[in-house]
Design an enzyme around this catalytic site. Structure first.
Site, PDB file in Angstrom:
ATOM      1  N   LEU A  72       9.590  -4.928  -4.737  1.00  0.00           N
ATOM      2  CA  LEU A  72       8.976  -5.453  -3.359  1.00  0.00           C
ATOM      3  C   LEU A  72       9.853  -6.088  -2.448  1.00  0.00           C
ATOM      4  O   LEU A  72      10.709  -6.964  -2.988  1.00  0.00           O
ATOM      5  CB  LEU A  72       7.593  -6.270  -3.619  1.00  0.00           C
ATOM      6  CG  LEU A  72       6.651  -5.614  -4.632  1.00  0.00           C
ATOM      7  CD1 LEU A  72       5.534  -6.523  -4.555  1.00  0.00           C
ATOM      8  CD2 LEU A  72       6.116  -4.197  -4.115  1.00  0.00           C
TER       9      LEU A  72
ATOM     10  N   GLY B 139       8.772  -6.066   3.639  1.00  0.00           N
ATOM     11  CA  GLY B 139       7.686  -4.818   4.343  1.00  0.00           C
ATOM     12  C   GLY B 139       6.626  -4.688   3.484  1.00  0.00           C
ATOM     13  O   GLY B 139       5.217  -4.576   3.825  1.00  0.00           O
ATOM     14  N   HIS B 140       6.617  -4.594   1.975  1.00  0.00           N
ATOM     15  CA  HIS B 140       5.299  -4.476   1.003  1.00  0.00           C
ATOM     16  C   HIS B 140       4.568  -5.573   1.095  1.00  0.00           C
ATOM     17  O   HIS B 140       3.171  -5.635   1.393  1.00  0.00           O
ATOM     18  CB  HIS B 140       5.873  -4.610  -0.436  1.00  0.00           C
ATOM     19  CG  HIS B 140       6.666  -3.196  -0.861  1.00  0.00           C
ATOM     20  ND1 HIS B 140       7.940  -3.330  -1.006  1.00  0.00           N
ATOM     21  CD2 HIS B 140       6.539  -1.989  -0.842  1.00  0.00           C
ATOM     22  CE1 HIS B 140       8.551  -2.294  -1.365  1.00  0.00           C
ATOM     23  NE2 HIS B 140       7.620  -1.273  -1.163  1.00  0.00           N
TER      24      HIS B 140
ATOM     25  N   GLN C  31       6.580  12.409  -8.230  1.00  0.00           N
ATOM     26  CA  GLN C  31       6.925  12.539  -6.618  1.00  0.00           C
ATOM     27  C   GLN C  31       8.571  12.598  -6.734  1.00  0.00           C
ATOM     28  O   GLN C  31       9.239  12.447  -5.669  1.00  0.00           O
ATOM     29  CB  GLN C  31       6.506  11.242  -5.676  1.00  0.00           C
ATOM     30  CG  GLN C  31       7.017  10.044  -5.937  1.00  0.00           C
ATOM     31  CD  GLN C  31       6.101   9.117  -5.369  1.00  0.00           C
ATOM     32  OE1 GLN C  31       4.950   8.947  -5.515  1.00  0.00           O
ATOM     33  NE2 GLN C  31       6.507   8.341  -4.254  1.00  0.00           N
TER      34      GLN C  31
ATOM     35  N   LYS D 192       6.458   3.116   8.256  1.00  0.00           N
ATOM     36  CA  LYS D 192       7.694   3.373   8.087  1.00  0.00           C
ATOM     37  C   LYS D 192       7.757   4.906   7.337  1.00  0.00           C
ATOM     38  O   LYS D 192       8.541   5.906   7.700  1.00  0.00           O
ATOM     39  CB  LYS D 192       8.757   2.522   7.294  1.00  0.00           C
ATOM     40  CG  LYS D 192      10.015   3.274   7.209  1.00  0.00           C
ATOM     41  CD  LYS D 192      10.992   1.881   6.411  1.00  0.00           C
ATOM     42  CE  LYS D 192      11.209   2.147   5.098  1.00  0.00           C
ATOM     43  NZ  LYS D 192      11.601   3.614   4.824  1.00  0.00           N
TER      44      LYS D 192
ATOM     45  N   SER E  53      13.414  -0.588   0.225  1.00  0.00           N
ATOM     46  CA  SER E  53      13.901  -0.845  -1.268  1.00  0.00           C
ATOM     47  C   SER E  53      15.286  -0.393  -1.132  1.00  0.00           C
ATOM     48  O   SER E  53      16.272  -0.874  -1.796  1.00  0.00           O
ATOM     49  CB  SER E  53      13.355  -0.151  -2.080  1.00  0.00           C
ATOM     50  OG  SER E  53      11.984  -0.349  -1.988  1.00  0.00           O
TER      51      SER E  53
HETATM   52  O1  PAF Z   1       5.071   4.517  -0.803  1.00  0.00           O
HETATM   53  C1  PAF Z   1       5.203   4.502  -2.029  1.00  0.00           C
HETATM   54  O2  PAF Z   1       5.738   3.575  -2.734  1.00  0.00           O
HETATM   55  C2  PAF Z   1       5.005   5.640  -3.054  1.00  0.00           C
HETATM   56  O3  PAF Z   1       5.068   6.799  -2.459  1.00  0.00           O
HETATM   57  C3  PAF Z   1       3.331   5.452  -3.328  1.00  0.00           C
HETATM   58  C4  PAF Z   1       2.387   5.552  -1.931  1.00  0.00           C
HETATM   59  C5  PAF Z   1       3.141   4.072  -3.982  1.00  0.00           C
HETATM   60  C6  PAF Z   1       2.834   6.582  -4.213  1.00  0.00           C
HETATM   61  O4  PAF Z   1       3.760   6.568  -5.429  1.00  0.00           O
END
Ligand code: PAF
Length: 313
Positions: A38, A41-42, A66, A178, A215
């Site tokens: 983190l 931004g988070h 993903q 973003k 990140s």
């Molecule tokens: O933006 C992210 O960190 C990821 O794409 C998410 C939304 C947590 C899904 O894995």
């Protein structure tokens, strides 16, 4: 008021039970999904969730669905204890950190560890042979921009976010603008599939010098970081040129491409698209967003800027 140390939950049922007990007490549940490591931004997304809701859950889960097989899932940066410290230090803290071990382990694997066909959209998940075969696709929004070079990406995001929504059952979920395309994909999915969740798009958090927080920024050398400032600088120039009457997108794109390449960046894409359907536009006639992906050394950065011209004159 949350205690400063968040409750840690790794089990799906325990997570769902926690949310249901909060809802039974009349509490509004905010949720911020993350993959950890983190940064500010988070944390700004978490603060926004905190300001809108009574309780806040944050998930930390690196989603194999993903990542393409060519992208190294195992080297995705992580700092779980650092993340917990950062979350605990926020005013009001967070109530729960959901940190599942494997969201795709259904406990009944048939042992068919087959590398399933995923076509162009294959992800690391198929190679784990867990038998997962249901995917959520937002068919048009997922294909342009980042979807061009990462065809597996948005179905992986939409699917894991659906799973997380079904487990956490939040009232409000906050995503960063973003990742503009990701935010729009999730909004559309929530609308189309009737999730009862309000999706908030939070403004981009930037460093003092304008670099969008990410990140990936820690992987830039000091020189690359300096060059990467050309992204925000050129987007600001394009925005002000548009505000001064330059509505031809080719001209605005050339300005940005030139500025980034002169600085030593390599453009992946530079597109001006409609804010809602993300289709490229030739001339600015309504709300658009200028989206950029560019490489600095081995680091691919994305950024964007909304342009909302008043069209009265
Ligand atoms: O933006 C992210 O960190 C990821 O794409 C998410 C939304 C947590 C899904 O894995």
């Amino acid at each position: 008021m949350a205690s400063t140390t968040p409750k840690l939950i790794s089990d799906k049922n325990e997570m769902r039970n926690w949310s249901r007990s909060m809802r039974a007490q009349g509490k509004l549940i905010g949720f911020v999904p993350t993959m950890g490591f983190l940064h500010m931004g988070h944390l700004s997304l978490v603060s926004q969730a905190r300001s809108l809701c009574d309780v806040v859950a944050v998930s930390i889960y690196v989603n194999p669905g993903q990542f393409a097989p060519s992208e190294d899932l195992s080297t995705y940066p992580s700092d779980f204890h650092g993340d917990l410290r950062k979350l605990a230090s926020l005013p009001g803290g967070v109530d729960v950190v959901f940190h599942p071990h494997n969201l795709y382990d259904y406990g009944n694997n048939s042992g068919d560890a087959v590398v399933e066909e995923g076509g162009a959209a294959a992800s690391c998940l198929e190679s784990l042979g867990l038998g997962h075969e249901s995917w959520v696709r937002v068919e048009k929004l997922e294909v342009g921009l980042c979807g061009k070079s990462r065809p597996h990406f948005f179905r992986g995001v939409a699917t894991v976010v659906t799973k997380l929504f079904n487990i956490v059952e939040p009232d409000v979920a906050v995503f960063g603008k973003k990742d503009y395309q990701q935010w729009r994909v999730i909004q559309r999915m929530v609308r189309d599939l009737d999730f009862s969740i309000k999706v908030i798009g939070a403004e981009i958090a930037r460093e003092n010098d304008g670099l969008a927080m990410s990140s990936r920024n820690v992987r830039l050398s000091p020189e690359e970081r300096e060059k990467a400032l050309s992204i925000n600088k050129s987007l600001l120039k394009a925005k002000s040129a548009a505000e001064d009457g330059q509505v031809h997108c080719d001209k605005l794109k050339n300005l940005v491409i030139q500025c980034i390449t002169d600085a030593g960046g390599r453009i992946d894409y530079a597109e001006i698209v409609d804010q809602n359907n993300l289709r490229p536009v030739e001339q600015i006639k309504g709300p658009v967003v200028f989206c950029i992906a560019a490489w600095f050394g081995k680091v691919r950065l994305i950024d964007n800027m909304e342009i909302n011209l008043s069209m009265d004159d």
